[in-house]
Design an enzyme around this catalytic site. Structure first.
Site, PDB file in Angstrom:
ATOM      1  N   CYS A   1      29.289  -0.839  15.861  1.00 37.01           N
ATOM      2  CA  CYS A   1      29.324  -1.551  16.282  1.00 37.01           C
ATOM      3  C   CYS A   1      28.548  -2.427  16.871  1.00 37.01           C
ATOM      4  O   CYS A   1      27.921  -3.073  17.373  1.00 37.01           O
ATOM      5  CB  CYS A   1      29.751  -1.044  18.451  1.00 37.01           C
ATOM      6  SG  CYS A   1      31.039  -0.556  18.794  1.00 37.01           S
ATOM      7  N   HIS A   2      26.681  -1.658  16.673  1.00 36.23           N
ATOM      8  CA  HIS A   2      25.722  -2.016  17.213  1.00 36.23           C
ATOM      9  C   HIS A   2      24.671  -1.535  16.111  1.00 36.23           C
ATOM     10  O   HIS A   2      23.310  -1.738  16.633  1.00 36.23           O
ATOM     11  CB  HIS A   2      25.210  -1.698  17.970  1.00 36.23           C
ATOM     12  CG  HIS A   2      25.659  -2.516  19.876  1.00 36.23           C
ATOM     13  ND1 HIS A   2      27.321  -1.316  20.391  1.00 36.23           N
ATOM     14  CD2 HIS A   2      26.862  -3.927  20.124  1.00 36.23           C
ATOM     15  CE1 HIS A   2      27.828  -2.559  21.390  1.00 36.23           C
ATOM     16  NE2 HIS A   2      27.681  -3.335  20.761  1.00 36.23           N
ATOM     17  N   GLY A   3      25.724  -1.422  15.086  1.00 38.06           N
ATOM     18  CA  GLY A   3      24.531  -0.964  14.100  1.00 38.06           C
ATOM     19  C   GLY A   3      23.421   0.496  13.858  1.00 38.06           C
ATOM     20  O   GLY A   3      22.241   0.453  13.285  1.00 38.06           O
TER      21      GLY A   3
END
Lengths: 433, 170
Positions: free
Chosen positions: B132-134
């Site tokens: 999702c956001h690394g």
């Protein structure tokens, strides 16, 4: 602080005014007996049903494949689910017990009579809504009795001339009682209590306008009334205590007493139980239905048995106020009626064979016969009683009440008339002193 | 029964009123309890509160994802190489020693939900990375790169024997 909060509210909403008008200064006849507790009890049971019902709905599934199992889930898995369900199932029966006593009291003491006709009608509407709600709720456990009860009752509408078949299919949303029926019954079973609550408010508004009747049936003078709070709040709470002892006795020790054993078998549309009976509170009307050999005639007669109560205030033609107290003929008729309803209930629970058919038919005849006899008995009885003379106290109160009625009926509003009537009022008061 | 003396002492009546009100209030609260309780997880939900994991079926170097209370749990059978690596390393965002995150060194058990916004991270050679956001986690489930603020959460679990663990508290 509290005073300040109250006055803040009072500036914007008539809170103190309402409390005063409906509770602390609402006049109630001081001679009420415990028969007058049952209206309050009915409201108490309504609240029990609303609360337990909402919590059951959190766990119940209205789907033919899941409904029966979700009841088992409630009984076994949900914390206190057994308690909430038994409160609700016992509460349904308790509701009818309380309402029947409430109606019986109204009949015995003639509380339906002028000026309480609209109060009586809203009460009958409540009874009708209660029956509809109970009937739809009974389908939800999806047991054998649930299923076949719904099948039979919805079939009653099939006797409608011309459109019978279409109406039944529309009611069920299926060719038999099925998933569509269950889902709509659940939706309506959840809706109706709110309509009932609104009707209760109307019933209470009507009551607080005409005020409570009392065992004598005679409108009491102001000094014979006492405020609702604290006198009747305490008396009603005591009644609730007694009620709860009996109610909890059933809930905790014999909850299955009110549940047909067959309803613990999941619904099977392919096989009807050997002997199906409706819930006990429908038995008298079920007996009336069966005692008419014609299908349509039976349905009409059954609905008439409920609807005929609406014209009761006009069938009663006595000019002696109240019910059984000063009216020996009426008293006998009320007792015969109570016994007759019990006989009909008994017949309704038995299979329609042999002598039960005849007994049911005779009891049905008596049921309607009493209503039709009432105009003649009541007017004859009134004449005779007045000739023989009622107790002195009663005579005087009746005279007073009739003068009051006349005054209102003829709309005597001219100053002179008021004064003249005022003088007779004073005359009575002087006599009393 | 009430004598004249009692009638002169209205405080007796006040006392009875207060006691009745108090008992009534206790009764109402008591009656509310079953209704509140009925909204808690029912028994069939509670049986899902623990999960039994058979460690025998997880070969060395592999990760199995099991379900516990509806959430994914990563159970990692770590190699000696990875263990040594993890014990030697440390992280900055949420510093924690590897030995504080495991009960037995070769078994890592963490809740497979990114501590950032709840996505399930994907397994990589060196740990996990969140799609999702690394966010990136190491082989001890410790966060190496944000935006996740915390290490992967270690659920409560217990070794029943050498080859079985039970996740959650019964």
């Amino acid at each position: 602080m509290l005073k300040k909060a109250f006055s803040w509210v009072d500036e914007r909403f008539p809170l103190s005014e309402v409390i005063k008008h409906e509770l602390t200064e609402y006049p109630v006849p001081r001679n009420l007996n415990y028969m007058w507790n049952f209206g309050f009890l009915a409201m108490f049971v309504l609240i029990v049903q609303l609360v337990s019902g909402i919590f059951l709905a959190m766990h119940y599934k209205a789907d033919v494949n899941m409904a029966f199992d979700s009841i088992q889930h409630i009984m076994r898995d949900v914390n206190y689910g057994w308690l909430i369900r038994y409160l609700h199932s016992t509460g349904a029966s308790a509701f009818f017990v309380v309402v029947f006593i409430h109606i019986g009291r109204t009949l015995y003491y003639g509380s339906y009579r002028r000026p309480r006709e609209l109060l009586w009608w809203t009460g009958l509407l409540l009874w009708f809504l209660l029956m509809a709600t109970a009937f739809m709720g009974y389908l939800l456990p999806w047991g054998q009795m649930s299923y076949w009860g719904a099948q039979v009752i919805t079939s009653l509408f099939g006797t409608t001339p011309v459109f019978g078949e279409e109406i039944v299919r529309w009611l069920r949303g299926d060719f038999v009682v099925g998933d569509a029926t269950l889902t709509r019954f659940f939706a309506l079973h959840y809706l109706f209590p709110f309509i009932i609550s609104a009707a209760v408010v109307i019933h209470l508004v009507a009551l607080h306008w005409v005020k409570s009747s009392n065992p004598s049936g005679i409108t009491l003078r102001a000094k014979d009334n006492i405020p609702f709070h604290p006198y009747f709040t305490i008396k009603d709470m005591f009644g609730v205590g007694v009620f709860l002892i009996v109610f909890c006795g059933f809930v905790f020790f014999n909850p299955e007493f009110w549940i047909e054993a067959d309803n613990n078998i999941a619904a099977n549309p392919m096989s009807t139980p050997a002997h199906i009976v409706p819930e006990w509170y429908f038995l008298p009307f079920y007996a009336i239905l069966r005692s008419i050999p014609d299908a349509l005639g039976g349905v009409i007669t059954m609905f008439m048995a409920v609807a005929i109560f609406a014209i009761l205030p006009w069938l009663d033609r006595s000019n002696i106020p109240g019910g059984a107290l000063f009216r020996p003929g009426y008293r006998i008729m009320v007792y015969v009626f109570f016994v007759d309803v019990l006989v009909l209930s008994y017949v309704g629970a038995k299979p329609p064979e042999g002598s039960f058919v005849i007994i049911g038919q005779i009891a049905t005849l008596i049921y309607f016969g009493l209503f039709l006899l009432l105009p003649f008995v009541s007017s004859h009885e009134a004449r005779r009683s007045r000739e023989k003379g009622l107790p002195h106290e009663a005579e005087r109160l009746i005279r007073e009440e009739q003068e009051d009625l006349l005054r209102r009926e003829h709309g005597v509003r001219r100053k002179g008339d008021e004064e003249r009537l005022g003088q007779t009022d004073k005359g009575f008061q002087g006599e009393e002193r | 029964m009430a004598s004249d003396k009692d009638l002169d002492r209205p405080d007796r009546r006040d006392f009875l009123g207060a006691v009745t009100t108090a008992v009534g209030a206790v009764g109402v609260v008591g009656a509310c309890y079953p209704f509140v309780s009925s909204m808690n997880p029912s028994k069939d939900v509670k049986v899902k509160s623990t999960s039994l994991v058979d460690l025998d079926s997880i070969p060395e170097g592999k990760t199995h994802t099991v379900e516990w209370q509806g959430k994914p749990i990563f159970v990692v059978h770590r190699t000696d190489e990875v263990i040594a690596d993890m014990q030697a390393s440390s992280t900055d965002i949420d510093p924690q020693a590897d030995k504080d995150r495991v009960q037995q060194l070769q078994w890592l058990v963490v809740i497979g939900i990114c501590t950032h916004l709840g996505c399930v991270p994907n397994r990589t050679e060196s740990g996990w990375s969140c799609p999702c956001h690394g966010s990136i986690y190491d082989n001890s489930g410790r966060v190496l790169r944000g935006p996740a603020p915390k290490n992967l959460v270690v659920p409560p679990y217990e070794f029943i024997n050498e080859k079985k663990i039970i996740i959650g508290k019964a």
